[in-house]
Design an enzyme around this catalytic site. Structure first.
Site, PDB file in Angstrom:
ATOM      1  N   THR A   1       1.022  -1.084   0.058  1.00 62.96           N
ATOM      2  CA  THR A   1      -0.090  -0.089   0.098  1.00 62.96           C
ATOM      3  C   THR A   1       0.922   1.350  -0.158  1.00 62.96           C
ATOM      4  O   THR A   1       0.416   2.108  -0.554  1.00 62.96           O
ATOM      5  CB  THR A   1      -0.792   0.072   1.309  1.00 62.96           C
ATOM      6  OG1 THR A   1      -1.862  -0.999   1.053  1.00 62.96           O
ATOM      7  CG2 THR A   1      -1.738   1.357   1.397  1.00 62.96           C
TER       8      THR A   1
ATOM      9  N   TYR B   1      -8.204   0.392  -3.284  1.00 63.73           N
ATOM     10  CA  TYR B   1      -6.888   1.200  -4.292  1.00 63.73           C
ATOM     11  C   TYR B   1      -6.026   0.057  -4.683  1.00 63.73           C
ATOM     12  O   TYR B   1      -6.406  -1.232  -4.520  1.00 63.73           O
ATOM     13  CB  TYR B   1      -6.064   1.976  -3.456  1.00 63.73           C
ATOM     14  CG  TYR B   1      -5.640   1.113  -2.068  1.00 63.73           C
ATOM     15  CD1 TYR B   1      -4.603   0.634  -2.114  1.00 63.73           C
ATOM     16  CD2 TYR B   1      -6.320   1.453  -0.960  1.00 63.73           C
ATOM     17  CE1 TYR B   1      -4.182  -0.357  -1.050  1.00 63.73           C
ATOM     18  CE2 TYR B   1      -5.975   0.817   0.366  1.00 63.73           C
ATOM     19  CZ  TYR B   1      -4.748  -0.051   0.221  1.00 63.73           C
ATOM     20  OH  TYR B   1      -4.651  -0.422   1.386  1.00 63.73           O
TER      21      TYR B   1
ATOM     22  N   THR C   1       1.063  -4.063   4.246  1.00 62.05           N
ATOM     23  CA  THR C   1       1.027  -4.354   5.815  1.00 62.05           C
ATOM     24  C   THR C   1       0.237  -5.582   5.856  1.00 62.05           C
ATOM     25  O   THR C   1       0.268  -6.218   7.402  1.00 62.05           O
ATOM     26  CB  THR C   1      -0.093  -3.231   6.451  1.00 62.05           C
ATOM     27  OG1 THR C   1      -1.150  -3.117   5.747  1.00 62.05           O
ATOM     28  CG2 THR C   1       0.583  -1.857   6.320  1.00 62.05           C
ATOM     29  N   ASP C   2      -0.295  -6.482   4.999  1.00 60.28           N
ATOM     30  CA  ASP C   2      -1.059  -7.487   5.233  1.00 60.28           C
ATOM     31  C   ASP C   2      -0.057  -8.871   5.983  1.00 60.28           C
ATOM     32  O   ASP C   2      -0.574  -9.492   6.896  1.00 60.28           O
ATOM     33  CB  ASP C   2      -1.757  -8.263   4.086  1.00 60.28           C
ATOM     34  CG  ASP C   2      -3.052  -7.536   3.762  1.00 60.28           C
ATOM     35  OD1 ASP C   2      -3.470  -6.508   4.510  1.00 60.28           O
ATOM     36  OD2 ASP C   2      -3.545  -7.513   2.675  1.00 60.28           O
TER      37      ASP C   2
ATOM     38  N   LYS D   1      -0.574  -6.732  13.054  1.00 61.30           N
ATOM     39  CA  LYS D   1      -1.857  -5.875  12.717  1.00 61.30           C
ATOM     40  C   LYS D   1      -3.166  -6.309  13.193  1.00 61.30           C
ATOM     41  O   LYS D   1      -3.739  -7.390  13.113  1.00 61.30           O
ATOM     42  CB  LYS D   1      -1.929  -6.072  10.800  1.00 61.30           C
ATOM     43  CG  LYS D   1      -2.962  -5.316  10.388  1.00 61.30           C
ATOM     44  CD  LYS D   1      -2.973  -5.410   8.800  1.00 61.30           C
ATOM     45  CE  LYS D   1      -3.703  -4.411   8.157  1.00 61.30           C
ATOM     46  NZ  LYS D   1      -3.735  -4.514   6.514  1.00 61.30           N
TER      47      LYS D   1
ATOM     48  N   GLU E   1      -3.864 -27.527  28.131  1.00 59.52           N
ATOM     49  CA  GLU E   1      -4.889 -28.140  27.471  1.00 59.52           C
ATOM     50  C   GLU E   1      -4.711 -29.380  26.949  1.00 59.52           C
ATOM     51  O   GLU E   1      -5.518 -30.166  26.210  1.00 59.52           O
ATOM     52  CB  GLU E   1      -5.511 -27.018  26.591  1.00 59.52           C
ATOM     53  CG  GLU E   1      -6.223 -25.955  27.187  1.00 59.52           C
ATOM     54  CD  GLU E   1      -7.446 -26.130  28.235  1.00 59.52           C
ATOM     55  OE1 GLU E   1      -7.912 -27.081  27.767  1.00 59.52           O
ATOM     56  OE2 GLU E   1      -7.485 -25.754  29.145  1.00 59.52           O
TER      57      GLU E   1
END
Length: 361
Positions: free
Chosen positions: A44, A58, A124-125, A197, A318
């Site tokens: 981006t 975009y 950023t992903d 993120k 667990e």
């Protein structure tokens, strides 16, 4: 001199001498600035939209590194900057092969005496994943800063230019030396290991909610308030210099009514490791536990992680990890546990040794 030359000539000579001294001082000041190389990968921060109000929808990875640098002329005040276009992709398309190429290039550059720091522009992903991979594979204490933007450069409120300026400032600073790979967005400094993120679109998306950010950038100066205690960069055991690929490690997600279909398909497709992002503290549904046990008996390394996003994954909590021969992910998210397991499997398949890596890195 004035007794032998006309006054006008004397003044000209004096002016030239003054200019020469001034230029020399400028050159000296520039020479003192750190040398920072920007490696651009797309994302981006290199994106563009249909209008100045387009902040979603975009197109990523349309602007080259030279244009990114020219858009922030203030960079020349904080570092001597060079740019290199390594990839030009949206970060959801980042692959293991991209990571290996990037890590090798970063190590090559940082080994050069005329490179003081590296900035990597990134979508950023998957930015947090690339940053952690580099945190484990960069073999230098020189600063490496990964930076991105939540809005394209064509938007009215574009955050890319200031993020890039801050990243270069940080990579050029002495304060960042030895801190590991850093992530710089929204005037904040985060460690690659712990940052995530957290929002689909807002500029403050990158956070380290429980463990906390490392510091801030304010008034063109980085301020550090803490440092990660986990080993990183030059202190890790991972060497990718001769690797052409990484072992296949996949993630299986836990949820109500989950079945073993996805897990079995991944194992059949050749997975060498599985990260199980379980509910709560990494709980295992009975339907999946049987398949995980079977996969482990086939030699697949199983790491229990949590889909929650915060907290320590308790070993033997667990599930009886000792009995099942599973590994606990500690505080790593599933996507970061996958990265560490891939690198661990280039060193060993012994689960006890791998567990120690999860407590070390």
């Amino acid at each position: 001199m004035s007794h032998n030359l006309p006054d006008r000539l004397v003044r000209t000579v004096q002016t030239l001498l003054a200019c020469t001294m001034l230029l020399g001082s400028y050159a000296g000041a520039a020479e003192k600035l750190a040398h920072v190389t920007i490696l651009a990968t797309g994302g981006t921060i290199a994106g563009s939209g249909a209008s100045s109000t387009t902040t979603v929808g975009y197109t990523a990875a349309t602007v080259g590194v030279d244009t990114l640098i020219k858009a922030v002329p203030e960079l020349s005040k904080v570092a001597q900057v060079k740019g290199e276009q390594v990839f030009q992709i949206a970060s959801e398309n980042m692959t293991n092969e991209h990571w290996l190429t990037l890590a090798k290039r970063v190590n090559t550059l940082l080994a050069q005496p005329d490179v003081d720091g590296i900035v990597i522009t990134h979508g950023t992903d998957t930015l947090e994943e690339t940053a952690y991979f580099l945190d484990l594979t960069v073999k230098s204490r020189k600063p490496v800063v990964v930076v991105g933007a939540m809005r394209p450069g064509t938007a009215l409120s574009a955050d890319g230019p200031i993020n890039l300026y801050n990243a270069v400032l940080l990579a050029a600073s002495k304060e960042a030396v030895g801190k590991g790979v850093l992530v710089a967005l929204n005037d904040q400094i985060h460690s690659a290991r712990d940052v995530s993120k957290t929002n689909t679109s807002t500029p403050d998306s990158f956070k380290t909610p429980e463990l906390g950010l490392l510091g801030y950038i304010q008034g063109s100066k980085p301020y550090f308030y803490r440092a990660s205690t986990r080993k990183h960069t030059a202190d890790t055991e991972f060497d990718v210099s001769r690797l052409a690929s990484l072992p296949q490690v996949d993630i299986v997600y836990g949820y109500a009514n989950v079945g073993p279909v996805a897990l079995n398909a991944l194992v059949a497709a050749g997975a060498k490791g599985i990260i199980h992002a379980g509910v709560g503290d990494g709980s295992l549904a009975a339907t999946v536990k049987t398949a995980l046990v079977a996969a482990r008996k086939q030699g697949v390394v199983i790491v229990r992680a949590s889909r929650v996003g915060q907290g320590i994954l308790a070993r033997n909590g667990e599930a009886n990890d000792d009995e099942l021969d599973f590994v606990a992910a500690d505080t790593l998210s599933a996507q970061k546990a996958r990265i560490l397991l891939m690198l661990a499997l280039t060193r060993t398949s012994d689960t006890k040794a791998i567990q120690q890596m999860f407590y070390t890195y």
